[in-house]
Design a protein around this motif. Structure first.
Motif, mmCIF file in Angstrom:
data_model
loop_
_atom_site.group_PDB
_atom_site.id
_atom_site.type_symbol
_atom_site.label_atom_id
_atom_site.label_comp_id
_atom_site.label_asym_id
_atom_site.label_seq_id
_atom_site.Cartn_x
_atom_site.Cartn_y
_atom_site.Cartn_z
ATOM 1 N N ASN A 131 0.837 -1.206 0.000
ATOM 2 C CA ASN A 131 0.000 0.000 0.000
ATOM 3 C C ASN A 131 0.873 1.258 0.000
ATOM 4 N N LEU A 132 1.980 1.180 -0.735
ATOM 5 C CA LEU A 132 2.967 2.261 -0.754
ATOM 6 C C LEU A 132 2.378 3.580 -1.233
ATOM 7 N N LYS A 133 1.432 3.500 -2.164
ATOM 8 C CA LYS A 133 0.870 4.739 -2.727
ATOM 9 C C LYS A 133 0.172 5.586 -1.674
ATOM 10 N N LYS A 134 -0.216 4.965 -0.572
ATOM 11 C CA LYS A 134 -0.875 5.702 0.518
ATOM 12 C C LYS A 134 0.127 6.306 1.501
ATOM 13 N N TRP A 135 1.415 5.994 1.288
ATOM 14 C CA TRP A 135 2.444 6.495 2.207
ATOM 15 C C TRP A 135 3.380 7.416 1.436
ATOM 16 N N LYS A 136 2.935 8.639 1.210
ATOM 17 C CA LYS A 136 3.721 9.597 0.443
ATOM 18 C C LYS A 136 4.838 10.213 1.293
ATOM 19 N N GLU A 137 4.539 10.499 2.551
ATOM 20 C CA GLU A 137 5.504 11.164 3.423
ATOM 21 C C GLU A 137 5.091 10.948 4.877
ATOM 22 N N GLY A 138 5.944 11.431 5.782
ATOM 23 C CA GLY A 138 5.623 11.341 7.212
ATOM 24 C C GLY A 138 5.909 9.960 7.781
ATOM 25 N N ALA A 139 5.740 9.853 9.081
ATOM 26 C CA ALA A 139 6.045 8.609 9.786
ATOM 27 C C ALA A 139 4.792 7.777 10.002
ATOM 28 N N LEU A 140 4.995 6.469 10.068
ATOM 29 C CA LEU A 140 3.943 5.556 10.492
ATOM 30 C C LEU A 140 4.135 5.286 11.978
ATOM 31 N N ARG A 141 3.024 5.069 12.696
ATOM 32 C CA ARG A 141 3.148 4.811 14.131
ATOM 33 C C ARG A 141 2.224 3.683 14.560
ATOM 34 N N ARG A 142 2.673 3.003 15.603
ATOM 35 C CA ARG A 142 1.848 1.975 16.216
ATOM 36 C C ARG A 142 2.268 1.815 17.679
ATOM 37 N N THR A 143 1.296 1.610 18.530
ATOM 38 C CA THR A 143 1.569 1.404 19.954
ATOM 39 C C THR A 143 1.256 -0.045 20.311
ATOM 40 N N VAL A 144 2.199 -0.689 20.996
ATOM 41 C CA VAL A 144 2.020 -2.080 21.403
ATOM 42 C C VAL A 144 2.309 -2.197 22.895
#
Length: 411
Positions: free
Chosen positions: A118-131
């Motif tokens: 799904n790279l086209k949805k990730w143009k810039e910025g950081a991804l985050r997740r809390t575990v």
């Protein structure tokens, strides 16, 4: 034979979907065992494998362990909240630090070469997740870096003092083969690992080893067969189809190997003849020969320079007359000069009809996909008679691919 001009269409066969094992048998060692010996084909049950092996032989296993390489993130919104599109980040190999052992021990930050879904949805910025990890909330972020062919360098940062090994165990998903066409289940965390797996780093299992149980290993020991382990971290490229008409147009993936000095010594004591468990063990053992050739020519090479290129076995005309014992002996002397207990290097070797096996004399392996480099490896081992094996397996209800049945091949 001109190996580079082999047409991959000559290595096709009809594999119905119902013959692909979606799940393993409840008991690993109860799978069927096809026995191909000097052109004759028969069958048995896998737990009887030791009965078909010669006393005093050397058997080599790949002890790599599959990591939970598939990670899912949400794109962060303007306020930094992970509420956007779902992005999959698939770990391929370490970038910083590049050493696998160091990578899994690192805390706070690291970088990997990854495939991104799904790279086209990730143009810039950081991804985050809390575990949740050890009773604490840990925030993991991923940032895109440089592009390397089809992969991206992804930087990971996380709060707390957890190691990256703990991070992926907490938030990653085990990457079962795509041809299973199903989601990973909790049971795969056990069944998609060999019972002797130790060294984390693979994104696919060395599946020939999935049939072994402690009972089978004990029976092998009782027969006086030496067991040794090597490490080859299996990459996602193992599933890469050959899309070119001739295999000259196919680029093999690089895989990282480590072999202990004691293993090389044991090879020498066994006249450099081995039973390989799986195609990954084959590629490791056969690559050792060509690494030894390099050292014979240039004794002061560094580890990275020992890398075996895809076509070296076919282009190198100096191999004639150099025995496996000479090559392995040269590697041992090189380790002594470097004062190293373990050889760390990489290989891109492709083994196909026309290849002259140097070390492997018997092979335990599963049944591979049509038009795959793994099928080419088997064909090279049996001097082109792979259809004899596969026709028997297809007509005698054998199960195919990663969770399928096994074979013992003695050319």
């Amino acid at each position: 034979m001109d190996t580079k001009h082999i047409r991959i269409s000559d290595y096709n066969y009809d594999l119905p979907d119902e013959r692909i094992a979606k799940f393993p048998l409840a008991q690993r060692d109860h799978s069927k065992l096809l026995v191909y010996e000097h052109g004759r084909v028969g069958e048995d049950v896998f737990y009887n494998l030791p009965n078909h092996l010669p006393e005093g032989a050397l058997m080599v296993f790949n002890n790599t362990r599959v990591i939970q390489a598939r990670m899912h993130f949400r794109k962060a919104d303007a306020e930094g909240q992970p509420t956007g599109a779902l992005i999959e980040v698939f770990l391929l190999e370490p970038a910083q630090p590049s050493d696998y052992e160091q990578m899994f021990q690192t805390t706070g930050h690291c970088a990997w070469y990854c495939l991104v879904g799904n790279l086209k949805k990730w143009k810039e910025g950081a991804l985050r997740r809390t575990v949740s990890l050890k009773g604490q909330e840990v925030t993991v972020s991923a940032t895109r870096g440089a592009v390397h062919g089809t992969s991206h360098e992804i930087s990971f940062d996380w709060t707390g003092d957890a190691s990256f090994a703990e991070i992926i165990d907490a938030m990653g998903e085990l990457p079962i083969p795509p041809y299973l066409n199903r989601a990973t289940q909790e049971s795969d965390k056990t069944t998609y690992q060999t019972v002797y797996s130790k060294i984390k780093g693979s994104v696919a299992a060395p599946t020939a080893g999935l049939h072994f149980t402690p009972a089978v290993l004990e029976a092998i020991d009782r027969k006086g067969i030496d067991r040794e382990e090597v490490t080859l971290h299996v990459g996602a490229g193992t599933f890469k189809p050959v899309k070119s008409e001739e295999i000259a147009g196919h680029e093999m993936h690089t895989e990282y190997i480590s072999v202990r000095r004691e293993t090389l010594e044991k090879l020498l004591r066994h006249d450099c003849r081995a039973i390989a468990v799986g195609t990954t063990s084959v590629r490791t053992l056969e690559s050792l020969y060509y690494m030894g050739l390099k050292v014979l020519r240039q004794p002061d090479l560094g580890e990275e320079q020992l890398h075996v290129g895809q076509w070296e076995p076919y282009d190198d005309k100096t191999a004639a007359g150099v025995s496996a014992a000479e090559a392995i002996g040269a590697l041992l002397e090189w380790l002594d000069r470097q004062q190293l207990p373990v050889l760390h290097s990489s290989t891109q070797i492709i083994i196909a009809p026309g290849y002259d096996y140097k070390i492997v004399r018997m092979l335990v392996t599963n049944f591979h996909q049509p038009q795959s480099t793994l099928l080419l490896l088997v064909s090279a081992f049996v001097k082109g008679h792979w259809r004899t094996i596969y026709d028997y397996a297809l007509s005698h209800d054998f199960r195919f691919l990663s969770y399928g049945d096994s074979s013992l091949i003695v050319p």
